[in-house]
Design an enzyme around this catalytic site. Structure first.
Site, PDB file in Angstrom:
ATOM      1  N   LYS A 194      22.966  64.333   2.567  1.00  0.00           N
ATOM      2  CA  LYS A 194      21.724  63.579   2.721  1.00  0.00           C
ATOM      3  C   LYS A 194      21.872  62.665   3.923  1.00  0.00           C
ATOM      4  CE  LYS A 194      18.509  60.434   0.535  1.00  0.00           C
ATOM      5  NZ  LYS A 194      18.102  59.725  -0.670  1.00  0.00           N
ATOM      6  N   ARG A 226       8.722  55.722   1.817  1.00  0.00           N
ATOM      7  CA  ARG A 226       8.847  54.271   1.585  1.00  0.00           C
ATOM      8  C   ARG A 226       7.542  53.719   1.027  1.00  0.00           C
ATOM      9  NH1 ARG A 226      13.596  53.356   4.967  1.00  0.00           N
ATOM     10  NH2 ARG A 226      14.828  54.930   3.908  1.00  0.00           N
ATOM     11  N   ARG A 240      19.861  52.594   5.689  1.00  0.00           N
ATOM     12  CA  ARG A 240      20.837  53.138   4.748  1.00  0.00           C
ATOM     13  C   ARG A 240      22.016  53.800   5.456  1.00  0.00           C
ATOM     14  NH1 ARG A 240      17.591  52.421   0.496  1.00  0.00           N
ATOM     15  NH2 ARG A 240      15.519  53.363   0.381  1.00  0.00           N
ATOM     16  N   LYS A 277      19.301  67.609   2.830  1.00  0.00           N
ATOM     17  CA  LYS A 277      18.072  66.842   2.972  1.00  0.00           C
ATOM     18  C   LYS A 277      18.141  65.930   4.177  1.00  0.00           C
ATOM     19  CE  LYS A 277      15.617  63.273   0.513  1.00  0.00           C
ATOM     20  NZ  LYS A 277      15.666  62.311  -0.533  1.00  0.00           N
ATOM     21  N   SER A 282       9.072  63.771   2.933  1.00  0.00           N
ATOM     22  CA  SER A 282       7.768  63.170   3.206  1.00  0.00           C
ATOM     23  C   SER A 282       7.352  63.256   4.674  1.00  0.00           C
ATOM     24  CB  SER A 282       7.762  61.714   2.739  1.00  0.00           C
ATOM     25  OG  SER A 282       8.791  60.971   3.372  1.00  0.00           O
ATOM     26  N   TYR A 299       6.406  68.947  -1.503  1.00  0.00           N
ATOM     27  CA  TYR A 299       5.163  68.370  -2.005  1.00  0.00           C
ATOM     28  C   TYR A 299       4.049  69.416  -2.026  1.00  0.00           C
ATOM     29  CZ  TYR A 299       7.855  64.153  -1.337  1.00  0.00           C
ATOM     30  OH  TYR A 299       8.853  63.213  -1.420  1.00  0.00           O
TER      31      TYR A 299
HETATM   32  C1  PBG Z   1      16.157  57.943  -2.787  1.00  0.00           C
HETATM   33  C2  PBG Z   1      15.334  59.019  -2.179  1.00  0.00           C
HETATM   34  C3  PBG Z   1      14.651  58.986  -0.958  1.00  0.00           C
HETATM   35  C4  PBG Z   1      13.986  60.213  -0.870  1.00  0.00           C
HETATM   36  C5  PBG Z   1      14.274  60.933  -2.005  1.00  0.00           C
HETATM   37  N1  PBG Z   1      15.122  60.190  -2.805  1.00  0.00           N
HETATM   38  C6  PBG Z   1      14.512  57.899   0.025  1.00  0.00           C
HETATM   39  C7  PBG Z   1      15.639  57.492   0.881  1.00  0.00           C
HETATM   40  O1  PBG Z   1      16.780  57.931   0.717  1.00  0.00           O
HETATM   41  O2  PBG Z   1      15.412  56.656   1.749  1.00  0.00           O
HETATM   42  C8  PBG Z   1      13.120  60.629   0.271  1.00  0.00           C
HETATM   43  C9  PBG Z   1      12.177  61.758  -0.037  1.00  0.00           C
HETATM   44  C10 PBG Z   1      11.133  61.964   0.983  1.00  0.00           C
HETATM   45  O3  PBG Z   1      11.131  61.341   2.064  1.00  0.00           O
HETATM   46  O4  PBG Z   1      10.248  62.797   0.717  1.00  0.00           O
HETATM   47  N2  PBG Z   1      15.642  57.550  -4.048  1.00  0.00           N
END
Ligand code: PBG
Length: 322
Positions: free
Chosen positions: A195, A205, A216, A247, A273, A312
Protein backbone atom coordinates in the site's frame (compact mmCIF):
# COMPACT_ATOMS: atom_id res chain seq x y z
CA UNK A 1 5.65 -6.95 -49.42
CA UNK A 2 2.87 -9.30 -48.38
CA UNK A 3 3.16 -10.37 -44.75
CA UNK A 4 2.66 -14.07 -44.03
CA UNK A 5 1.99 -13.58 -40.36
CA UNK A 6 -1.05 -11.39 -39.82
CA UNK A 7 -2.16 -10.82 -36.20
CA UNK A 8 -4.98 -8.67 -37.53
CA UNK A 9 -6.76 -11.88 -38.64
CA UNK A 10 -7.83 -12.52 -35.06
CA UNK A 11 -9.15 -8.98 -34.66
CA UNK A 12 -11.34 -9.07 -37.73
CA UNK A 13 -14.80 -9.53 -36.23
CA UNK A 14 -16.40 -8.92 -32.83
CA UNK A 15 -16.97 -12.67 -32.48
CA UNK A 16 -13.31 -13.46 -33.13
CA UNK A 17 -12.16 -10.76 -30.74
CA UNK A 18 -14.47 -12.09 -28.06
CA UNK A 19 -13.20 -15.63 -28.47
CA UNK A 20 -9.56 -14.52 -28.56
CA UNK A 21 -9.70 -12.35 -25.45
CA UNK A 22 -6.99 -13.40 -22.97
CA UNK A 23 -8.56 -11.67 -20.02
CA UNK A 24 -12.15 -11.52 -18.87
CA UNK A 25 -14.01 -9.79 -16.14
CA UNK A 26 -16.93 -11.21 -14.20
CA UNK A 27 -19.15 -9.74 -11.47
CA UNK A 28 -18.06 -12.31 -8.87
CA UNK A 29 -14.50 -10.99 -8.82
CA UNK A 30 -15.56 -7.43 -8.07
CA UNK A 31 -15.80 -6.04 -4.53
CA UNK A 32 -17.77 -2.87 -3.82
CA UNK A 33 -16.40 -0.49 -1.15
CA UNK A 34 -19.22 1.21 0.81
CA UNK A 35 -19.22 4.05 3.35
CA UNK A 36 -21.62 4.18 6.28
CA UNK A 37 -21.88 7.34 8.36
CA UNK A 38 -23.20 7.63 11.86
CA UNK A 39 -25.85 10.22 12.71
CA UNK A 40 -27.29 11.08 9.30
CA UNK A 41 -30.90 10.65 8.13
CA UNK A 42 -30.25 10.78 4.40
CA UNK A 43 -27.33 9.49 2.34
CA UNK A 44 -24.84 12.21 1.43
CA UNK A 45 -23.06 12.67 -1.85
CA UNK A 46 -19.27 12.81 -1.82
CA UNK A 47 -18.38 15.70 -4.11
CA UNK A 48 -14.96 14.38 -5.09
CA UNK A 49 -16.37 10.91 -5.84
CA UNK A 50 -19.32 11.38 -8.23
CA UNK A 51 -21.82 8.54 -7.84
CA UNK A 52 -20.47 7.46 -4.43
CA UNK A 53 -22.22 8.28 -1.14
CA UNK A 54 -21.95 8.19 2.60
CA UNK A 55 -24.78 5.87 3.55
CA UNK A 56 -27.25 5.60 6.37
CA UNK A 57 -27.77 2.04 7.58
CA UNK A 58 -30.92 1.88 5.44
CA UNK A 59 -29.34 3.15 2.25
CA UNK A 60 -26.33 0.91 2.92
CA UNK A 61 -28.65 -2.07 2.92
CA UNK A 62 -30.15 -0.97 -0.37
CA UNK A 63 -26.69 -0.56 -1.92
CA UNK A 64 -25.61 -3.97 -0.66
CA UNK A 65 -28.84 -5.47 -2.00
CA UNK A 66 -28.22 -3.97 -5.44
CA UNK A 67 -24.67 -5.31 -5.43
CA UNK A 68 -25.88 -8.79 -4.49
CA UNK A 69 -28.59 -8.61 -7.16
CA UNK A 70 -25.95 -7.73 -9.77
CA UNK A 71 -23.81 -10.70 -8.76
CA UNK A 72 -20.98 -8.68 -7.19
CA UNK A 73 -18.65 -10.88 -5.12
CA UNK A 74 -18.51 -8.86 -1.95
CA UNK A 75 -18.62 -5.53 -0.17
CA UNK A 76 -15.92 -3.74 1.83
CA UNK A 77 -17.38 -1.57 4.59
CA UNK A 78 -15.89 1.67 5.89
CA UNK A 79 -17.34 3.47 8.91
CA UNK A 80 -17.53 7.22 9.52
CA UNK A 81 -18.12 7.79 13.25
CA UNK A 82 -19.67 10.88 14.80
CA UNK A 83 -17.08 11.23 17.54
CA UNK A 84 -13.38 10.46 17.47
CA UNK A 85 -10.62 10.23 20.03
CA UNK A 86 -6.87 9.66 20.22
CA UNK A 87 -7.10 5.86 20.44
CA UNK A 88 -10.02 5.44 18.04
CA UNK A 89 -12.25 3.78 20.63
CA UNK A 90 -15.28 3.60 18.33
CA UNK A 91 -13.34 1.12 16.18
CA UNK A 92 -13.65 -1.78 18.61
CA UNK A 93 -16.87 -0.69 20.31
CA UNK A 94 -19.48 -3.31 19.36
CA UNK A 95 -21.94 -0.43 18.99
CA UNK A 96 -19.51 1.63 16.88
CA UNK A 97 -20.93 2.50 13.47
CA UNK A 98 -18.77 0.09 11.48
CA UNK A 99 -19.47 -2.89 13.74
CA UNK A 100 -23.14 -2.06 13.91
CA UNK A 101 -23.44 -1.80 10.14
CA UNK A 102 -21.41 -4.99 9.67
CA UNK A 103 -23.77 -6.90 11.95
CA UNK A 104 -26.78 -5.75 9.94
CA UNK A 105 -25.27 -6.34 6.51
CA UNK A 106 -23.80 -9.71 7.46
CA UNK A 107 -27.15 -10.85 8.86
CA UNK A 108 -29.05 -9.78 5.75
CA UNK A 109 -26.59 -10.43 2.92
CA UNK A 110 -23.95 -12.70 4.43
CA UNK A 111 -24.91 -15.60 2.17
CA UNK A 112 -25.12 -13.61 -1.05
CA UNK A 113 -22.05 -11.41 -0.57
CA UNK A 114 -18.71 -11.74 1.18
CA UNK A 115 -19.05 -9.06 3.86
CA UNK A 116 -15.67 -7.46 4.54
CA UNK A 117 -14.49 -4.63 6.76
CA UNK A 118 -11.71 -2.07 6.64
CA UNK A 119 -9.42 -2.65 9.59
CA UNK A 120 -7.62 0.60 10.24
CA UNK A 121 -7.82 3.38 12.79
CA UNK A 122 -7.74 6.48 10.58
CA UNK A 123 -11.52 6.89 10.38
CA UNK A 124 -11.75 6.67 14.16
CA UNK A 125 -8.88 8.76 15.49
CA UNK A 126 -9.17 12.51 16.10
CA UNK A 127 -5.73 13.02 14.52
CA UNK A 128 -6.59 10.91 11.47
CA UNK A 129 -3.55 8.61 11.59
CA UNK A 130 -3.84 4.86 11.03
CA UNK A 131 -2.42 4.15 14.48
CA UNK A 132 -1.99 5.55 17.95
CA UNK A 133 0.53 8.32 18.58
CA UNK A 134 3.32 8.17 21.12
CA UNK A 135 5.55 11.23 21.25
CA UNK A 136 4.12 12.53 17.97
CA UNK A 137 4.95 9.32 16.07
CA UNK A 138 2.65 6.51 15.01
CA UNK A 139 3.65 3.76 17.44
CA UNK A 140 3.73 0.46 15.58
CA UNK A 141 3.45 -2.01 18.43
CA UNK A 142 0.92 -0.06 20.48
CA UNK A 143 -1.18 0.12 17.31
CA UNK A 144 -1.06 -3.67 16.89
CA UNK A 145 -2.95 -4.03 20.16
CA UNK A 146 -5.66 -1.73 18.87
CA UNK A 147 -5.88 -3.67 15.59
CA UNK A 148 -6.20 -6.92 17.55
CA UNK A 149 -9.16 -5.55 19.51
CA UNK A 150 -10.72 -4.15 16.35
CA UNK A 151 -10.33 -7.47 14.55
CA UNK A 152 -12.17 -9.35 17.28
CA UNK A 153 -14.99 -6.79 17.28
CA UNK A 154 -15.34 -7.00 13.49
CA UNK A 155 -15.30 -10.79 13.43
CA UNK A 156 -17.84 -10.82 16.27
CA UNK A 157 -20.03 -8.56 14.13
CA UNK A 158 -19.88 -11.07 11.28
CA UNK A 159 -17.16 -9.76 8.98
CA UNK A 160 -15.89 -12.66 6.86
CA UNK A 161 -12.75 -10.94 5.59
CA UNK A 162 -10.80 -8.29 7.49
CA UNK A 163 -9.03 -5.75 5.30
CA UNK A 164 -5.86 -4.75 7.10
CA UNK A 165 -5.05 -1.39 5.54
CA UNK A 166 -2.91 0.26 8.23
CA UNK A 167 0.58 -0.73 7.02
CA UNK A 168 1.95 -1.49 10.49
CA UNK A 169 4.74 -4.06 10.67
CA UNK A 170 3.55 -7.39 12.03
CA UNK A 171 -0.15 -6.53 11.73
CA UNK A 172 -1.15 -9.77 10.02
CA UNK A 173 0.47 -11.96 12.68
CA UNK A 174 -0.98 -9.86 15.51
CA UNK A 175 -4.51 -9.96 14.11
CA UNK A 176 -4.31 -13.69 13.27
CA UNK A 177 -3.24 -14.51 16.84
CA UNK A 178 -6.00 -12.35 18.33
CA UNK A 179 -8.69 -13.93 16.13
CA UNK A 180 -7.53 -17.49 16.76
CA UNK A 181 -7.31 -16.78 20.49
CA UNK A 182 -11.06 -16.20 20.67
CA UNK A 183 -12.21 -18.88 18.25
CA UNK A 184 -12.42 -16.82 15.05
CA UNK A 185 -10.18 -19.19 13.05
CA UNK A 186 -12.59 -18.83 10.15
CA UNK A 187 -12.24 -15.07 9.72
CA UNK A 188 -9.96 -14.41 6.74
CA UNK A 189 -7.27 -11.75 6.44
CA UNK A 190 -6.94 -9.55 3.39
CA UNK A 191 -3.59 -7.82 3.78
CA UNK A 192 -3.16 -4.49 2.03
CA UNK A 193 0.42 -5.61 1.56
CA UNK A 194 1.82 -3.16 -0.92
CA UNK A 195 0.00 0.00 0.00
CA UNK A 196 1.64 3.14 -1.26
CA UNK A 197 1.50 6.68 0.19
CA UNK A 198 -0.58 7.93 -2.71
CA UNK A 199 -2.10 11.21 -3.85
CA UNK A 200 -4.85 9.08 -5.39
CA UNK A 201 -6.44 8.59 -1.95
CA UNK A 202 -7.32 12.31 -1.96
CA UNK A 203 -11.08 11.98 -2.55
CA UNK A 204 -11.34 9.21 0.07
CA UNK A 205 -10.38 11.78 2.69
CA UNK A 206 -13.67 13.52 2.00
CA UNK A 207 -15.53 10.21 2.00
CA UNK A 208 -14.49 9.47 5.59
CA UNK A 209 -14.21 13.08 6.84
CA UNK A 210 -10.54 12.48 7.50
CA UNK A 211 -8.98 14.54 10.28
CA UNK A 212 -5.44 14.05 8.97
CA UNK A 213 -3.23 17.10 8.67
CA UNK A 214 0.15 15.52 7.86
CA UNK A 215 0.75 12.50 5.65
CA UNK A 216 1.24 8.74 5.99
CA UNK A 217 4.72 8.46 4.55
CA UNK A 218 6.23 6.99 7.71
CA UNK A 219 4.08 3.88 7.33
CA UNK A 220 2.77 3.64 3.78
CA UNK A 221 5.25 2.82 1.04
CA UNK A 222 7.28 5.17 -1.10
CA UNK A 223 5.89 5.22 -4.67
CA UNK A 224 9.46 4.82 -5.90
CA UNK A 225 9.82 1.28 -4.52
CA UNK A 226 8.94 -1.81 -6.50
CA UNK A 227 11.00 -4.53 -4.80
CA UNK A 228 9.70 -3.41 -1.44
CA UNK A 229 6.15 -4.16 -2.57
CA UNK A 230 7.08 -7.79 -3.16
CA UNK A 231 8.86 -7.97 0.20
CA UNK A 232 5.78 -6.65 2.01
CA UNK A 233 3.64 -9.30 0.29
CA UNK A 234 6.12 -12.05 1.23
CA UNK A 235 6.05 -10.99 4.86
CA UNK A 236 2.25 -10.94 4.93
CA UNK A 237 2.03 -14.39 3.36
CA UNK A 238 4.51 -15.69 5.95
CA UNK A 239 2.41 -14.13 8.73
CA UNK A 240 -0.68 -15.95 7.49
CA UNK A 241 -2.45 -13.55 5.10
CA UNK A 242 -5.21 -15.28 3.11
CA UNK A 243 -5.18 -12.62 0.37
CA UNK A 244 -2.60 -9.97 -0.46
CA UNK A 245 -3.41 -6.68 -2.13
CA UNK A 246 -1.70 -3.95 -4.11
CA UNK A 247 -3.04 -0.42 -3.82
CA UNK A 248 -3.62 1.89 -5.67
CA UNK A 249 -4.02 -0.12 -8.86
CA UNK A 250 -3.35 1.91 -11.96
CA UNK A 251 -0.06 3.52 -10.99
CA UNK A 252 1.27 0.25 -9.52
CA UNK A 253 0.55 -2.36 -12.19
CA UNK A 254 4.23 -3.38 -12.21
CA UNK A 255 4.08 -4.15 -8.49
CA UNK A 256 0.80 -6.00 -9.03
CA UNK A 257 2.39 -8.09 -11.75
CA UNK A 258 5.42 -8.90 -9.57
CA UNK A 259 3.25 -9.86 -6.60
CA UNK A 260 0.99 -11.99 -8.82
CA UNK A 261 4.05 -13.86 -10.05
CA UNK A 262 5.26 -14.81 -6.56
CA UNK A 263 2.13 -15.08 -4.41
CA UNK A 264 0.82 -18.47 -3.32
CA UNK A 265 -2.44 -16.78 -2.17
CA UNK A 266 -4.97 -14.72 -4.18
CA UNK A 267 -3.84 -11.25 -5.22
CA UNK A 268 -6.32 -8.40 -5.24
CA UNK A 269 -6.03 -4.77 -6.29
CA UNK A 270 -7.88 -1.62 -5.24
CA UNK A 271 -9.00 0.90 -7.84
CA UNK A 272 -8.96 3.83 -5.41
CA UNK A 273 -10.96 7.03 -5.07
CA UNK A 274 -8.59 9.18 -7.13
CA UNK A 275 -8.71 6.69 -10.00
CA UNK A 276 -12.49 7.05 -10.04
CA UNK A 277 -12.26 10.84 -9.70
CA UNK A 278 -9.96 11.12 -12.72
CA UNK A 279 -12.26 9.04 -14.90
CA UNK A 280 -15.35 10.96 -13.75
CA UNK A 281 -13.79 14.40 -14.22
CA UNK A 282 -12.48 13.61 -17.69
CA UNK A 283 -15.75 11.98 -18.72
CA UNK A 284 -17.80 14.91 -17.39
CA UNK A 285 -15.76 17.17 -19.65
CA UNK A 286 -16.41 14.93 -22.62
CA UNK A 287 -12.69 14.14 -22.89
CA UNK A 288 -12.97 10.38 -22.59
CA UNK A 289 -15.68 7.77 -23.09
CA UNK A 290 -16.66 6.96 -19.52
CA UNK A 291 -17.79 3.37 -19.99
CA UNK A 292 -14.86 2.40 -22.17
CA UNK A 293 -12.42 4.02 -19.74
CA UNK A 294 -13.91 2.13 -16.79
CA UNK A 295 -13.86 -1.19 -18.65
CA UNK A 296 -10.32 -0.64 -19.88
CA UNK A 297 -9.05 0.34 -16.43
CA UNK A 298 -10.49 -2.83 -14.89
CA UNK A 299 -9.33 -5.19 -17.64
CA UNK A 300 -5.85 -3.65 -17.33
CA UNK A 301 -5.80 -4.38 -13.60
CA UNK A 302 -6.86 -7.97 -14.25
CA UNK A 303 -4.36 -8.41 -17.05
CA UNK A 304 -1.59 -7.27 -14.69
CA UNK A 305 -2.49 -10.14 -12.36
CA UNK A 306 -5.37 -9.25 -10.04
CA UNK A 307 -7.65 -12.14 -9.09
CA UNK A 308 -10.26 -9.72 -7.77
CA UNK A 309 -10.68 -5.95 -7.77
CA UNK A 310 -12.10 -3.51 -5.25
CA UNK A 311 -13.85 -0.87 -7.32
CA UNK A 312 -16.49 1.76 -6.67
CA UNK A 313 -17.83 0.77 -10.08
CA UNK A 314 -18.48 -2.85 -9.05
CA UNK A 315 -22.29 -2.81 -9.19
CA UNK A 316 -22.50 -0.72 -12.34
CA UNK A 317 -19.93 -2.85 -14.18
CA UNK A 318 -21.57 -6.07 -13.00
CA UNK A 319 -24.75 -4.75 -14.64
CA UNK A 320 -22.92 -4.20 -17.93
CA UNK A 321 -21.48 -7.70 -17.80
CA UNK A 322 -24.89 -9.30 -17.55
C1 PBG B 1 -7.31 3.42 5.29
C2 PBG B 1 -7.69 3.40 3.86
C3 PBG B 1 -7.53 4.42 2.91
C4 PBG B 1 -8.10 3.93 1.73
C5 PBG B 1 -8.59 2.67 1.99
N1 PBG B 1 -8.32 2.34 3.31
C6 PBG B 1 -6.98 5.78 3.06
C7 PBG B 1 -5.54 6.01 3.26
O1 PBG B 1 -4.75 5.09 3.45
O2 PBG B 1 -5.16 7.17 3.26
C8 PBG B 1 -8.17 4.68 0.45
C9 PBG B 1 -9.19 4.16 -0.53
C10 PBG B 1 -9.45 5.07 -1.66
O3 PBG B 1 -8.77 6.10 -1.85
O4 PBG B 1 -10.38 4.76 -2.42
N2 PBG B 1 -8.43 3.23 6.13
Amino acid sequence: MTPIIRPRRMRRTPALRRLAAETRLSPAELVLPLFVREGIDEPRDIAAMPGVRQHTIDSLKRAAGEAAEAGVGGVMLFGVPETRDAEGSAADDPEGILNLATREIAAEFGDALVVQTDLCLDEFTDHGHCGVLRGGEVDNDATLERYAAMAVAQADAGSAVLGLSGMMDGQVAAVRAALDGVGHEGAAILAYSAKYASAFYGPFREAVDSQLTGDRRSYQQDPANRREGVREAELDVAEGADIVMVKPAMSYLDVLSDVAAMSPVPVWAYQVSGELAMIEAAAANGWIDRRRAIEESLIGIKRAGADAILSYYATEVAGWLR
